[in-house]
Scaffold this active site. Sequence first.
Site, PDB file in Angstrom:
ATOM      1  N   ASP A   9      -1.647  -1.194   2.466  1.00 61.41           N
ATOM      2  CA  ASP A   9      -2.037  -1.361   3.875  1.00 61.41           C
ATOM      3  C   ASP A   9      -2.231  -0.045   4.614  1.00 61.41           C
ATOM      4  O   ASP A   9      -1.949   0.059   5.814  1.00 61.41           O
ATOM      5  CB  ASP A   9      -1.010  -2.245   4.620  1.00 61.41           C
TER       6      ASP A   9
ATOM      7  N   GLY B 148      -5.109   1.258   5.077  1.00 67.54           N
ATOM      8  CA  GLY B 148      -6.446   1.265   5.680  1.00 67.54           C
ATOM      9  C   GLY B 148      -7.524   1.555   4.638  1.00 67.54           C
ATOM     10  O   GLY B 148      -8.591   2.081   4.965  1.00 67.54           O
TER      11      GLY B 148
ATOM     12  N   GLY C 260      -5.134  -7.366   0.859  1.00 69.59           N
ATOM     13  CA  GLY C 260      -5.746  -7.793   2.111  1.00 69.59           C
ATOM     14  C   GLY C 260      -6.351  -6.566   2.744  1.00 69.59           C
ATOM     15  O   GLY C 260      -5.624  -5.700   3.215  1.00 69.59           O
TER      16      GLY C 260
ATOM     17  N   GLN D   4      -3.419  -2.293  -3.394  1.00 72.15           N
ATOM     18  CA  GLN D   4      -2.007  -1.891  -3.340  1.00 72.15           C
ATOM     19  C   GLN D   4      -1.954  -0.356  -3.227  1.00 72.15           C
ATOM     20  O   GLN D   4      -2.771   0.203  -2.533  1.00 72.15           O
ATOM     21  CB  GLN D   4      -1.222  -2.405  -4.557  1.00 72.15           C
TER      22      GLN D   4
ATOM     23  N   THR E 116       3.926  -4.216  -7.712  1.00 73.66           N
ATOM     24  CA  THR E 116       3.008  -5.264  -8.126  1.00 73.66           C
ATOM     25  C   THR E 116       2.892  -5.193  -9.647  1.00 73.66           C
ATOM     26  O   THR E 116       3.535  -4.348 -10.289  1.00 73.66           O
ATOM     27  CB  THR E 116       1.657  -5.128  -7.397  1.00 73.66           C
TER      28      THR E 116
ATOM     29  N   ASP F 229      -4.177   7.220  15.704  1.00 77.30           N
ATOM     30  CA  ASP F 229      -4.112   6.804  17.117  1.00 77.30           C
ATOM     31  C   ASP F 229      -2.810   6.072  17.420  1.00 77.30           C
ATOM     32  O   ASP F 229      -2.414   5.984  18.590  1.00 77.30           O
ATOM     33  CB  ASP F 229      -5.308   5.898  17.446  1.00 77.30           C
TER      34      ASP F 229
ATOM     35  N   SER G 286      -9.003   8.794  10.561  1.00 79.41           N
ATOM     36  CA  SER G 286      -9.363   7.525  11.187  1.00 79.41           C
ATOM     37  C   SER G 286      -8.470   7.324  12.411  1.00 79.41           C
ATOM     38  O   SER G 286      -7.254   7.397  12.316  1.00 79.41           O
ATOM     39  CB  SER G 286      -9.163   6.390  10.184  1.00 79.41           C
TER      40      SER G 286
ATOM     41  N   GLY H  71      -8.923   4.587  14.728  1.00 81.29           N
ATOM     42  CA  GLY H  71      -9.207   3.250  15.254  1.00 81.29           C
ATOM     43  C   GLY H  71      -9.767   2.423  14.112  1.00 81.29           C
ATOM     44  O   GLY H  71     -10.242   2.966  13.118  1.00 81.29           O
TER      45      GLY H  71
END
Length: 399
Positions: free
Chosen positions: A12, A14, A39, A210, A225, A319, A387, A389
């Site tokens: 997660d 990004g 995801g 992952q 995992t 941010d 990054s 945003g």
Amino acid sequence: MNVAVIGLQFGDEGKGKIVDFLSKDFDIIARFSGGSNAGHSVVHDGKKFKLHLIPSGVLRGKIGVLGNGMVVDLEALKGEVEILLSEGIEPKLVISSRAHVVTSFHREVEVMEDELIGIGTTRRGIGPTYETKAKRVGLRMGDLFYEDMIFKRLELMTKLWGIYDDERVRREARKLHALALEFKESVKNTELWLNAAMDSGKSVLFEGSQAVLLDIDFGTYPYVTSSNTIVGGICTGLGVSPRRIHRVIGVMKPYMTRVGSGPFPTEIFGEYARELREKGGEYGATTGRPRRVGWLDMPLLRYATLVGAVDEIALTKVDVIYGMKNVPVAWEYRCSGENNTYPPYNFEECEPVYREYGGWDSIEDEEFREFISMIEGETGARVKLVSYGADRENTRIID
Ligand code: GDP
Ligand code: IMO
Ligand code: MG
């Protein structure tokens, strides 16, 4: 030029956003590990898409490859395709005939087993599907075109698990066969297809899922995992030579999150944690679980960039730090009276030793530059993308 994007923390980071940002310059986006446990969120035309099995670049009309190293749940894949179609996006997919298939039995076994094991998995059948692969009783995409073959494999694996039910196995076999026929055109020998595409000059972006710290070999075992998420996974998960991976980009946040159980030495709790979680929108893209949050851990980052063979870093979610006076960073671990810059084999008892860095309110701030220099100095990798945003526009390339 082919580039790999991998996660440097506990997932997660990004990756989806970064893959989507970079994908405009590539012909093919290829996934090599994991399945619908991933995801990956991408904002496209003002809408947020959560991709689980489909490579992020398909939103920009690129070809998405699901490699042999993945485990594919066809029901989940069908659901994802339908969501994209309803938004006017027709994904171009190539699926490996060698990818193993997740069935309802795998999902069910995982729910039962995780009650005992306590990893806190995503319950998408990932572990049991890699288990039947390694046990050599698994079902592959290519098998799904032969109903009797599906039946035999399901019979064998369910007997081994002690959950055989003739009627149910027959029903599952029929369902999987019918689903496979819907994807027949996309199922290919991807290792030949992909190598031929590269020979003809097509460029490939390898999309990691992952992260290094969840890798089955190098992660915080057993809280990991069930696949290799590091770049080596590209070679085995797609049939691609290491010489064809020209650059590796590691994705990280200036803080950390983790979903599920397992060690997290810099984890924070209480009001401060809640604030960071809300600011960062840190809820699982797959399960909706609140992510555990904590500060950046340099021993783990040094380790992940080393094992991850990372050339460059994409620093995301900077941010989320806006408005913070200080950013604590775990510089080293104090374990049994000794300071360690890399995590020792067992670091559950270690105490992180913190340093405070100045917070920033914009990516132009001097404090932000200092933070980047610190990361570059400690990892030997250049921070090339920032990054700030979730949208594509909130991305800066640093030359
Ligand atoms: P992945 O699994 O590595 O692709 O990451 P996820 O998509 O699961 O989680 C990252 C979350 O942060 C998603 O909700 C993204 O839309 C969001 N995101 C990505 N980059 C940024 C960023 O720079 N700033 C902010 N505020 N959110 C971001
Ligand atoms: P992306 O690609 C965050 C975690 C689970 C659990 C452990 C094992 O979006 O970064 P599994 O279902 O794989 O057997 O679960 O790994 N996990 C993830 N955490 N992001 C992910 O993927 C994850 N995929 C698995 O929460 O702790
Ligand atoms: Mg994710």
